[in-house]
Design an enzyme around this catalytic site. Structure first.
Site, PDB file in Angstrom:
ATOM      1  N   GLY A 187      96.551  56.799 -91.607  1.00 34.03           N
ATOM      2  CA  GLY A 187      97.489  56.688 -92.717  1.00 34.03           C
ATOM      3  C   GLY A 187      97.215  57.692 -93.816  1.00 34.03           C
ATOM      4  O   GLY A 187      98.034  57.896 -94.711  1.00 34.03           O
ATOM      5  N   ARG A 188      96.043  58.285 -93.753  1.00 33.39           N
ATOM      6  CA  ARG A 188      95.701  59.294 -94.773  1.00 33.39           C
ATOM      7  C   ARG A 188      94.746  60.333 -94.196  1.00 33.39           C
ATOM      8  O   ARG A 188      94.022  61.001 -94.932  1.00 33.39           O
ATOM      9  CB  ARG A 188      95.064  58.634 -95.977  1.00 33.39           C
ATOM     10  CG  ARG A 188      93.893  57.726 -95.611  1.00 33.39           C
ATOM     11  CD  ARG A 188      93.218  57.277 -96.845  1.00 33.39           C
ATOM     12  NE  ARG A 188      92.283  56.202 -96.585  1.00 33.39           N
ATOM     13  CZ  ARG A 188      91.509  55.680 -97.506  1.00 33.39           C
ATOM     14  NH1 ARG A 188      91.552  56.149 -98.721  1.00 33.39           N
ATOM     15  NH2 ARG A 188      90.695  54.702 -97.228  1.00 33.39           N
ATOM     16  N   ASP A 206      99.370  55.604-100.237  1.00 28.92           N
ATOM     17  CA  ASP A 206      99.774  56.907-100.768  1.00 28.92           C
ATOM     18  C   ASP A 206      99.192  58.071 -99.964  1.00 28.92           C
ATOM     19  O   ASP A 206      99.432  59.231-100.268  1.00 28.92           O
ATOM     20  CB  ASP A 206      99.351  57.036-102.236  1.00 28.92           C
ATOM     21  CG  ASP A 206      97.855  56.818-102.423  1.00 28.92           C
ATOM     22  OD1 ASP A 206      97.135  56.712-101.409  1.00 28.92           O
ATOM     23  OD2 ASP A 206      97.405  56.751-103.585  1.00 28.92           O
ATOM     24  N   GLY A 207      98.386  57.743 -98.958  1.00 30.78           N
ATOM     25  CA  GLY A 207      97.823  58.796 -98.120  1.00 30.78           C
ATOM     26  C   GLY A 207      96.625  59.506 -98.726  1.00 30.78           C
ATOM     27  O   GLY A 207      96.054  60.405 -98.123  1.00 30.78           O
ATOM     28  N   GLY A 222      96.699  53.336 -87.652  1.00 29.64           N
ATOM     29  CA  GLY A 222      96.804  54.777 -87.394  1.00 29.64           C
ATOM     30  C   GLY A 222      96.282  55.544 -88.581  1.00 29.64           C
ATOM     31  O   GLY A 222      95.929  54.959 -89.610  1.00 29.64           O
ATOM     32  N   ARG A 248      85.584  65.298 -92.223  1.00 31.83           N
ATOM     33  CA  ARG A 248      84.631  64.443 -91.513  1.00 31.83           C
ATOM     34  C   ARG A 248      84.430  64.962 -90.093  1.00 31.83           C
ATOM     35  O   ARG A 248      85.384  65.380 -89.445  1.00 31.83           O
ATOM     36  CB  ARG A 248      85.224  63.035 -91.483  1.00 31.83           C
ATOM     37  CG  ARG A 248      84.434  62.030 -90.693  1.00 31.83           C
ATOM     38  CD  ARG A 248      84.868  60.646 -91.071  1.00 31.83           C
ATOM     39  NE  ARG A 248      86.094  60.248 -90.382  1.00 31.83           N
ATOM     40  CZ  ARG A 248      86.731  59.101 -90.642  1.00 31.83           C
ATOM     41  NH1 ARG A 248      86.292  58.282 -91.571  1.00 31.83           N
ATOM     42  NH2 ARG A 248      87.821  58.799 -89.972  1.00 31.83           N
ATOM     43  N   ASP A 305      89.371  48.813 -85.546  1.00 30.32           N
ATOM     44  CA  ASP A 305      89.868  50.173 -85.788  1.00 30.32           C
ATOM     45  C   ASP A 305      88.806  51.034 -86.466  1.00 30.32           C
ATOM     46  O   ASP A 305      89.008  52.229 -86.660  1.00 30.32           O
ATOM     47  CB  ASP A 305      91.150  50.145 -86.634  1.00 30.32           C
ATOM     48  CG  ASP A 305      90.996  49.326 -87.903  1.00 30.32           C
ATOM     49  OD1 ASP A 305      90.711  48.124 -87.799  1.00 30.32           O
ATOM     50  OD2 ASP A 305      91.141  49.885 -88.999  1.00 30.32           O
ATOM     51  N   ASN A 306      87.684  50.417 -86.832  1.00 26.66           N
ATOM     52  CA  ASN A 306      86.580  51.199 -87.419  1.00 26.66           C
ATOM     53  C   ASN A 306      85.405  51.317 -86.452  1.00 26.66           C
ATOM     54  O   ASN A 306      84.297  51.656 -86.869  1.00 26.66           O
ATOM     55  CB  ASN A 306      86.118  50.553 -88.728  1.00 26.66           C
ATOM     56  CG  ASN A 306      87.165  50.691 -89.831  1.00 26.66           C
ATOM     57  OD1 ASN A 306      88.008  51.583 -89.778  1.00 26.66           O
ATOM     58  ND2 ASN A 306      87.120  49.821 -90.812  1.00 26.66           N
TER      59      ASN A 306
HETATM   60  P1  AMP Z   1      90.377  51.590 -93.716  1.00 25.68           P
HETATM   61  O1  AMP Z   1      90.250  50.310 -94.472  1.00 25.68           O
HETATM   62  O2  AMP Z   1      90.027  52.806 -94.518  1.00 25.68           O
HETATM   63  O3  AMP Z   1      89.681  51.546 -92.402  1.00 25.68           O
HETATM   64  O4  AMP Z   1      91.938  51.748 -93.403  1.00 25.68           O
HETATM   65  C1  AMP Z   1      92.682  50.833 -92.652  1.00 25.68           C
HETATM   66  C2  AMP Z   1      94.055  51.405 -92.393  1.00 25.68           C
HETATM   67  O5  AMP Z   1      94.758  51.608 -93.617  1.00 25.68           O
HETATM   68  C3  AMP Z   1      94.082  52.738 -91.678  1.00 25.68           C
HETATM   69  O6  AMP Z   1      95.216  52.780 -90.867  1.00 25.68           O
HETATM   70  C4  AMP Z   1      94.191  53.713 -92.815  1.00 25.68           C
HETATM   71  O7  AMP Z   1      94.727  54.953 -92.427  1.00 25.68           O
HETATM   72  C5  AMP Z   1      95.122  52.974 -93.751  1.00 25.68           C
HETATM   73  N1  AMP Z   1      94.945  53.377 -95.162  1.00 25.68           N
HETATM   74  C6  AMP Z   1      93.886  53.082 -95.963  1.00 25.68           C
HETATM   75  N2  AMP Z   1      94.070  53.605 -97.185  1.00 25.68           N
HETATM   76  C7  AMP Z   1      95.254  54.251 -97.171  1.00 25.68           C
HETATM   77  C8  AMP Z   1      96.017  54.994 -98.125  1.00 25.68           C
HETATM   78  N3  AMP Z   1      95.585  55.175 -99.367  1.00 25.68           N
HETATM   79  N4  AMP Z   1      97.197  55.506 -97.735  1.00 25.68           N
HETATM   80  C9  AMP Z   1      97.653  55.330 -96.488  1.00 25.68           C
HETATM   81  N5  AMP Z   1      97.002  54.638 -95.536  1.00 25.68           N
HETATM   82  C10 AMP Z   1      95.820  54.102 -95.873  1.00 25.68           C
HETATM   83 MG    MG Z   2      89.480  52.707 -90.874  1.00 25.38          MG
END
Ligand code: AMP
Ligand code: MG
Length: 470
Positions: A90-91, A122-123, A88, A173, A249-250
């Protein structure tokens, strides 16, 4: 100045059942400061008359906007092949959608602070990775490849802790949608199958209105996703783009390049190139991207199986290869400066790529200068073959050169270029980010006095280890 009240923001995703998201505000960065503003994109969105300083106030959450209903989306996904039931935003915050001449565009704020989906994060997002995403979205768009883009990037005085302490940032974005393969997987594999029809109907209504009235609309939707995905990856291969984290998820359901992490463009042609240093097995190596695209479509098929029968799903999956190769050959004909079709073209493309691999040549520059290679001093048998194929075209050498230049970029976002811009930005100088943005917007043009930006990377820059933390 355009009044915000007059801008028609909506958030149609927020009209769906509550299981799909969490409605919430977000956490501003202290003392937000502009890094770069994408004026061309602002124009497409009809936001160009709003002062960037005021846009920062809006997207940093300092002023509230009428008719916006921000939310964090819930999704799941397969990460490196492993099922993760709860991911979901997360940030990130889906701020809303805006109508443009090119259809609805989502505005999503990345680095916006914690949400219920933050898990241990940390979001926040660091300036380094935000600059990479900001520049690469525009680079892909310039390369005519469907992609998310970014409207604005700003930093703030809140340290973010990764391997070291780094400045934080937010980007706004844009994408045609933020619905991913993982949104469907989330419902199907978490006991929420009853909500699948709601999501698929929403997607078809918003993005495939031509299917709404049709009995086989779900099947047509899946077929379209398979086609868009196959064609997107063919386009990546054609410019030497390695995504690095092709988790489900990407993967956008509209076939746009999405979620830029440790991506990289090929320097020397090296088909087994792995840009993501945490990808120990090379699952997402450059070579493997077409297969992974199919794997991801299979994962989506599995999530859609309560809605579409197996025979139909299989049929669409079988078409993946065809869609991929048709587009791949089409794009490479352009790269070779060809218009006519010859049944041996695929062989010729393969031979050219093998040659590049053997000679360890710079992928981008070789194609950009192909005309010179074909008609230059004869050293290799490939030159003769390409010349023969050119003769079949019955066009002039000048015309050939023109086609080659229109189909092969001069400028790509080499890792070291991004790195130089990032290091300056971390010291408060954003000029290089802005300069790169202007170059990458028009990668097929000669930019006067900027030939250095098209050169092969210096040795130090060829094997930069890009941190996966973001
Ligand atoms: P990503 O690798 O950017 O595609 O992120 C994979 C998942 O991790 C997604 O659900 C993101 O929202 C979550 N996520 C990545 N970095 C952070 C962060 N710094 N804080 C909270 N959630 C994160
Ligand atoms: Mg992602």
């Amino acid at each position: 100045m355009e009044k915000l009240e007059n801008i028609n923001f909506k958030n149609s995703f927020g009209t769906l059942s509550e299981d799909f998201y969490t409605k919430q505000g977000w956490s501003p960065l202290p003392k937000a400061k502009l890094v770069s503003f994408n004026y061309d994109l602002a124009k497409e969105l009809g936001l160009e008359t709003i002062n960037p300083g005021y846009l920062i106030k809006i997207f940093n959450g300092e002023v509230s906007v009428p008719n916006s209903e921000p939310l964090a989306m819930a999704y799941a996904g397969h990460q490196f092949g492993n099922w993760v039931p709860q991911l979901g935003d997360g940030r990130g915050i889906l701020f809303g959608q805006i109508k443009t001449a090119n259809g609805l565009k989502d505005l999503h704020i990345k680095g916006a602070g914690k949400t219920p989906y933050s898990r241990f994060g940390d979001g926040r997002a660091v300036l380094r990775s935000s600059i990479r995403e900001y520049l690469c979205g525009e680079a892909m768009h310039g390369l005519k490849i469907p992609s998310s883009r970014s409207l604005i990037i700003f930093t703030g005085e809140e340290p973010v802790f990764r391997e070291t302490t780094e400045p934080g940032a937010m980007i706004v974005r844009t994408a045609s949608t933020h619905i991913r393969f993982g949104n469907f997987e989330y419902l199907c594999h978490n006991g929420k199958q009853n909500l699948l029809p709601e999501l698929i109907d929403h997607v078809i209504e918003e993005y495939f209105p031509e299917y709404v009235e049709l009995e086989n609309k779900n099947e047509l939707f899946f077929e379209a996703v398979v086609k868009k995905t196959a064609e997107l990856i063919a386009a990546w291969q054609s410019v030497g783009f390695a995504h690095g984290v092709m988790n489900t998820d990407n993967m956008s359901i509209l076939g746009e390049t999405f979620d830029f992490g440790p991506f990289g463009f090929l320097e020397n042609y090296q088909p087994d190139y792995i840009c993501n240093h945490s990808d120990y097995q090379g699952r997402y190596s450059f070579n493997n991207q077409p297969n992974i695209g199919l794997w991801n479509c299979q994962a989506l098929a599995s999530a859609l199986s309560p809605l579409i029968n197996e025979t139909q799903l299989k049929k669409s999956l079988e078409n993946y290869q065809l869609y991929f190769y048709n587009h791949f050959i089409h794009l490479f004909r352009g790269k070779l400066g060809l218009i006519k079709k010859d049944h041996k073209d695929f062989e010729l493309i393969e031979e050219t790529l093998n040659f590049l691999k053997q000679e360890k040549l710079d992928y981008t520059n070789f194609f950009r200068n192909l005309n010179g290679f074909i008609f230059g001093d004869k050293k290799f048998s490939l030159q003769e073959k390409l010349r023969k194929r050119f003769e079949f075209e019955e066009i002039s050498q000048d015309k050939h050169e023109e086609i080659v230049k229109a189909n092969n970029p001069k400028f790509i976002l080499r890792n070291y270029l991004a790195q130089v811009a990032i290091e300056k930005a971390e010291k408060g100088d954003f000029s290089e980010v802005n300069k790169l943005l202007e170059i990458l917007k028009n990668p097929f043009l000669d930019h006067k006095g900027l030939d250095d930006y098209a050169k092969e990377s210096p040795e130090w820059g060829k094997n930069l280890e890009i941190s996966c933390s973001s």
